[in-house]
Design a protein around this motif. Structure first.
Motif, PDB file in Angstrom:
ATOM      1  N   ILE A  33       0.684  -0.817  -0.355  1.00 36.73           N
ATOM      2  CA  ILE A  33       0.210  -0.054  -0.610  1.00 36.73           C
ATOM      3  C   ILE A  33       0.991   1.840   0.233  1.00 36.73           C
ATOM      4  CG2 ILE A  33      -1.814   1.381   1.216  1.00 36.73           C
ATOM      5  CD1 ILE A  33      -2.707  -1.027   2.593  1.00 36.73           C
ATOM      6  N   ALA A  34       1.628   1.382   1.090  1.00 37.14           N
ATOM      7  CA  ALA A  34       2.667   2.215   0.768  1.00 37.14           C
ATOM      8  C   ALA A  34       3.477   2.383  -0.071  1.00 37.14           C
ATOM      9  CB  ALA A  34       3.796   2.454   1.978  1.00 37.14           C
ATOM     10  N   VAL A  35       4.041   1.758  -1.175  1.00 40.17           N
ATOM     11  CA  VAL A  35       4.646   1.563  -1.840  1.00 40.17           C
ATOM     12  C   VAL A  35       3.216   2.217  -3.754  1.00 40.17           C
ATOM     13  CG1 VAL A  35       5.585   0.181  -4.413  1.00 40.17           C
ATOM     14  CG2 VAL A  35       6.585  -0.264  -2.034  1.00 40.17           C
ATOM     15  N   ALA A  36       2.771   1.445  -3.632  1.00 38.29           N
ATOM     16  CA  ALA A  36       1.638   2.392  -4.658  1.00 38.29           C
ATOM     17  C   ALA A  36       0.664   3.404  -4.196  1.00 38.29           C
ATOM     18  CB  ALA A  36       0.044   1.269  -3.988  1.00 38.29           C
ATOM     19  N   VAL A  37       0.898   3.850  -2.858  1.00 36.07           N
ATOM     20  CA  VAL A  37       0.764   5.397  -2.368  1.00 36.07           C
ATOM     21  C   VAL A  37       1.380   5.853  -3.165  1.00 36.07           C
ATOM     22  CG1 VAL A  37       0.247   6.897  -0.323  1.00 36.07           C
ATOM     23  CG2 VAL A  37      -0.962   4.657  -1.187  1.00 36.07           C
ATOM     24  N   LEU A  38       2.868   5.941  -2.542  1.00 35.65           N
ATOM     25  CA  LEU A  38       3.391   6.618  -3.495  1.00 35.65           C
ATOM     26  C   LEU A  38       4.238   7.229  -4.578  1.00 35.65           C
ATOM     27  CD1 LEU A  38       6.275   6.173  -0.249  1.00 35.65           C
ATOM     28  CD2 LEU A  38       4.992   8.049  -0.788  1.00 35.65           C
ATOM     29  N   ALA A  39       3.476   6.160  -5.097  1.00 34.41           N
ATOM     30  CA  ALA A  39       4.216   5.850  -7.167  1.00 34.41           C
ATOM     31  C   ALA A  39       3.194   6.700  -7.650  1.00 34.41           C
ATOM     32  CB  ALA A  39       3.265   4.575  -7.733  1.00 34.41           C
ATOM     33  N   LEU A  40       2.247   7.221  -7.318  1.00 34.12           N
ATOM     34  CA  LEU A  40       1.745   8.837  -7.765  1.00 34.12           C
ATOM     35  C   LEU A  40       2.121   9.864  -7.808  1.00 34.12           C
ATOM     36  CD1 LEU A  40      -2.390   7.898  -8.210  1.00 34.12           C
ATOM     37  CD2 LEU A  40      -0.497   8.378 -10.239  1.00 34.12           C
ATOM     38  N   PRO A  41       1.999  10.024  -6.927  1.00 31.12           N
ATOM     39  CA  PRO A  41       3.037  11.661  -6.155  1.00 31.12           C
ATOM     40  C   PRO A  41       4.588  11.766  -6.521  1.00 31.12           C
ATOM     41  CG  PRO A  41       2.464  10.916  -4.185  1.00 31.12           C
ATOM     42  CD  PRO A  41       1.966   9.818  -5.398  1.00 31.12           C
ATOM     43  N   VAL A  42       5.583   9.906  -6.839  1.00 29.65           N
ATOM     44  CA  VAL A  42       6.503  10.129  -6.741  1.00 29.65           C
ATOM     45  C   VAL A  42       6.328  10.424  -8.247  1.00 29.65           C
ATOM     46  CG1 VAL A  42       8.468   9.077  -7.348  1.00 29.65           C
ATOM     47  CG2 VAL A  42       7.520   8.910  -5.611  1.00 29.65           C
ATOM     48  N   ALA A  43       5.065  10.394  -9.482  1.00 29.18           N
ATOM     49  CA  ALA A  43       5.588  10.369 -10.689  1.00 29.18           C
ATOM     50  C   ALA A  43       5.501  11.595 -11.241  1.00 29.18           C
ATOM     51  CB  ALA A  43       4.811   9.175 -11.986  1.00 29.18           C
ATOM     52  N   PHE A  44       4.240  11.560 -10.934  1.00 24.74           N
ATOM     53  CA  PHE A  44       4.121  13.299 -10.540  1.00 24.74           C
ATOM     54  C   PHE A  44       5.156  15.025 -10.522  1.00 24.74           C
ATOM     55  CE2 PHE A  44      -0.296  11.973 -10.821  1.00 24.74           C
ATOM     56  CZ  PHE A  44      -0.503  12.938 -12.150  1.00 24.74           C
ATOM     57  N   LEU A  45       5.802  14.118  -9.417  1.00 25.28           N
ATOM     58  CA  LEU A  45       7.125  15.202  -8.955  1.00 25.28           C
ATOM     59  C   LEU A  45       8.954  15.086  -9.514  1.00 25.28           C
ATOM     60  CD1 LEU A  45       5.901  15.323  -5.058  1.00 25.28           C
ATOM     61  CD2 LEU A  45       5.323  17.301  -6.897  1.00 25.28           C
ATOM     62  N   CYS A  46       8.583  13.525  -9.643  1.00 22.02           N
ATOM     63  CA  CYS A  46       9.934  13.004 -10.290  1.00 22.02           C
ATOM     64  C   CYS A  46      10.133  13.418 -12.023  1.00 22.02           C
ATOM     65  CB  CYS A  46      10.407  11.868  -9.578  1.00 22.02           C
ATOM     66  SG  CYS A  46      10.397  12.015  -7.418  1.00 22.02           S
ATOM     67  N   LEU A  47       8.831  12.901 -12.766  1.00 26.91           N
ATOM     68  CA  LEU A  47       9.129  12.742 -14.419  1.00 26.91           C
ATOM     69  C   LEU A  47       8.418  14.203 -14.244  1.00 26.91           C
ATOM     70  CD1 LEU A  47       7.607   9.223 -14.250  1.00 26.91           C
ATOM     71  CD2 LEU A  47      10.231   9.884 -14.144  1.00 26.91           C
ATOM     72  N   PRO A  48       9.597  14.647 -16.193  1.00 30.59           N
ATOM     73  CA  PRO A  48      10.932  13.945 -16.415  1.00 30.59           C
ATOM     74  C   PRO A  48      11.751  13.904 -15.367  1.00 30.59           C
ATOM     75  CG  PRO A  48      10.188  15.745 -17.363  1.00 30.59           C
ATOM     76  CD  PRO A  48       9.256  15.570 -16.138  1.00 30.59           C
ATOM     77  N   VAL A  49      12.212  13.097 -14.927  1.00 28.94           N
ATOM     78  CA  VAL A  49      13.987  13.702 -14.454  1.00 28.94           C
ATOM     79  C   VAL A  49      14.938  15.167 -15.439  1.00 28.94           C
ATOM     80  CG1 VAL A  49      15.667  12.279 -13.068  1.00 28.94           C
ATOM     81  CG2 VAL A  49      13.042  10.818 -13.834  1.00 28.94           C
ATOM     82  N   ASP A  50      14.746  15.371 -14.449  1.00 29.52           N
ATOM     83  CA  ASP A  50      15.517  16.678 -15.327  1.00 29.52           C
ATOM     84  C   ASP A  50      16.584  17.330 -13.975  1.00 29.52           C
ATOM     85  OD1 ASP A  50      13.234  17.954 -13.980  1.00 29.52           O
ATOM     86  OD2 ASP A  50      12.794  18.796 -16.016  1.00 29.52           O
ATOM     87  N   SER A  51      16.475  16.653 -12.624  1.00 28.24           N
ATOM     88  CA  SER A  51      17.140  17.220 -11.112  1.00 28.24           C
ATOM     89  C   SER A  51      17.683  16.406 -11.047  1.00 28.24           C
ATOM     90  CB  SER A  51      16.010  18.385 -10.814  1.00 28.24           C
ATOM     91  OG  SER A  51      15.487  17.790 -10.416  1.00 28.24           O
ATOM     92  N   ARG A  52      19.378  17.010 -10.265  1.00 22.67           N
ATOM     93  CA  ARG A  52      19.472  15.703  -9.328  1.00 22.67           C
ATOM     94  C   ARG A  52      18.409  15.862  -7.952  1.00 22.67           C
ATOM     95  NH1 ARG A  52      25.259  16.958  -7.538  1.00 22.67           N
ATOM     96  NH2 ARG A  52      26.369  16.577  -9.277  1.00 22.67           N
ATOM     97  N   ALA A  53      17.219  16.247  -7.573  1.00 28.30           N
ATOM     98  CA  ALA A  53      16.639  16.016  -6.085  1.00 28.30           C
ATOM     99  C   ALA A  53      15.267  15.053  -7.026  1.00 28.30           C
ATOM    100  CB  ALA A  53      15.773  17.508  -5.900  1.00 28.30           C
ATOM    101  N   LYS A  54      14.776  15.067  -8.517  1.00 28.49           N
ATOM    102  CA  LYS A  54      13.945  14.322  -8.752  1.00 28.49           C
ATOM    103  C   LYS A  54      14.935  12.874  -8.840  1.00 28.49           C
ATOM    104  CE  LYS A  54      11.704  17.372 -11.521  1.00 28.49           C
ATOM    105  NZ  LYS A  54      10.802  17.567 -12.818  1.00 28.49           N
ATOM    106  N   TRP A  55      15.672  12.932  -9.609  1.00 32.39           N
ATOM    107  CA  TRP A  55      16.802  11.787  -9.782  1.00 32.39           C
ATOM    108  C   TRP A  55      16.853  10.637  -8.478  1.00 32.39           C
ATOM    109  CZ3 TRP A  55      20.670   9.493  -7.917  1.00 32.39           C
ATOM    110  CH2 TRP A  55      21.520   8.162  -8.600  1.00 32.39           C
ATOM    111  N   TRP A  56      17.315  11.461  -7.209  1.00 32.61           N
ATOM    112  CA  TRP A  56      17.265  11.144  -5.888  1.00 32.61           C
ATOM    113  C   TRP A  56      15.410  10.620  -5.129  1.00 32.61           C
ATOM    114  CZ3 TRP A  56      21.108   9.072  -3.825  1.00 32.61           C
ATOM    115  CH2 TRP A  56      22.353   9.484  -4.746  1.00 32.61           C
ATOM    116  N   GLY A  57      14.634  11.378  -6.083  1.00 35.99           N
ATOM    117  CA  GLY A  57      13.721  10.914  -5.224  1.00 35.99           C
ATOM    118  C   GLY A  57      13.372  10.172  -5.523  1.00 35.99           C
TER     119      GLY A  57
END
Length: 132
Positions: A33-57
Motif C-alpha cells: 500500500i505504501a509503495v502504491a500510494v507513493l507511486a503517483l506523487p513520485v510520478a508527478f513530482l519526479c518525472l521527467p527526471v531533469d534535476s538531481r532532486a527528481k533523480w534522488w526522489g
C-alpha cells in the motif's frame, strides 16, 4: 503499473477474514500500500527526471519498492516452506497471478528503473550542459 500494489488492501481484508496468515498479510499489505500510494506523487513530482532532486526522489522510491517486494517474496517463501498450508491460498486463481506474473513484472520494472537511473547518471557526467 505499481498501482497494482494496492493489492495490499486485499491482503489485509483476507487476513481480517482469517483466510491468509497475519505474518504475511500485515507486512506485505502495508508495504505494498505504501509503495502504491507513493507511486503517483513520485510520478508527478519526479518525472521527467531533469534535476538531481527528481533523480534522488525516484531512486529513493525505487529502492523502497524493490526492498518491499523482495521482503514480501522472501517472507511468503519462508512461510510456505515452514507450513505449506499457510500459503495454500496463493495457489488458487486469481491469487496465482501474483507469484507467476505480477511479482516478476514488479521486480523487472524496478530493475529497469535502476538501469535507466544509472544511465542518466552516466549521461550527466558526460554532458556538463550549456556553458554560461
Amino acid at each position: 503499473y505499481h498501482l497494482v500494489r494496492f493489492v495490499g488492501i486485499a491482503f489485509l481484508v483476507l487476513y481480517a477474514r482469517g483466510v491468509i496468515p497475519g505474518a504475511f498479510a500485515v507486512t506485505a499489505g502495508w508495504g505494498d500500500i505504501a509503495v502504491a500510494v507513493l507511486a503517483l506523487p513520485v510520478a508527478f513530482l519526479c518525472l521527467p527526471v531533469d534535476s538531481r532532486a527528481k533523480w534522488w526522489g525516484l531512486l529513493a522510491w525505487n529502492v523502497f519498492g524493490l526492498a518491499d517486494i523482495l521482503m514480501v517474496l522472501g517472507n511468503g517463501m519462508r512461510l510456505g516452506l515452514a507450513d505449506l498450508s499457510e500459503m495454500a491460498w496463493i495457489t488458487v486463481f486469481p491469487w496465482t497471478l501474483l507469484p507467476t506474473f505480477i511479482v516478476p513484472l514488479v521486480i523487472v520494472t524496478h530493475v529497469l528503473i535502476f538501469v535507466r537511473l544509472w544511465r542518466m547518471r552516466g549521461e550527466a557526467r558526460r554532458d556538463p550542459g550549456p556553458v554560461a
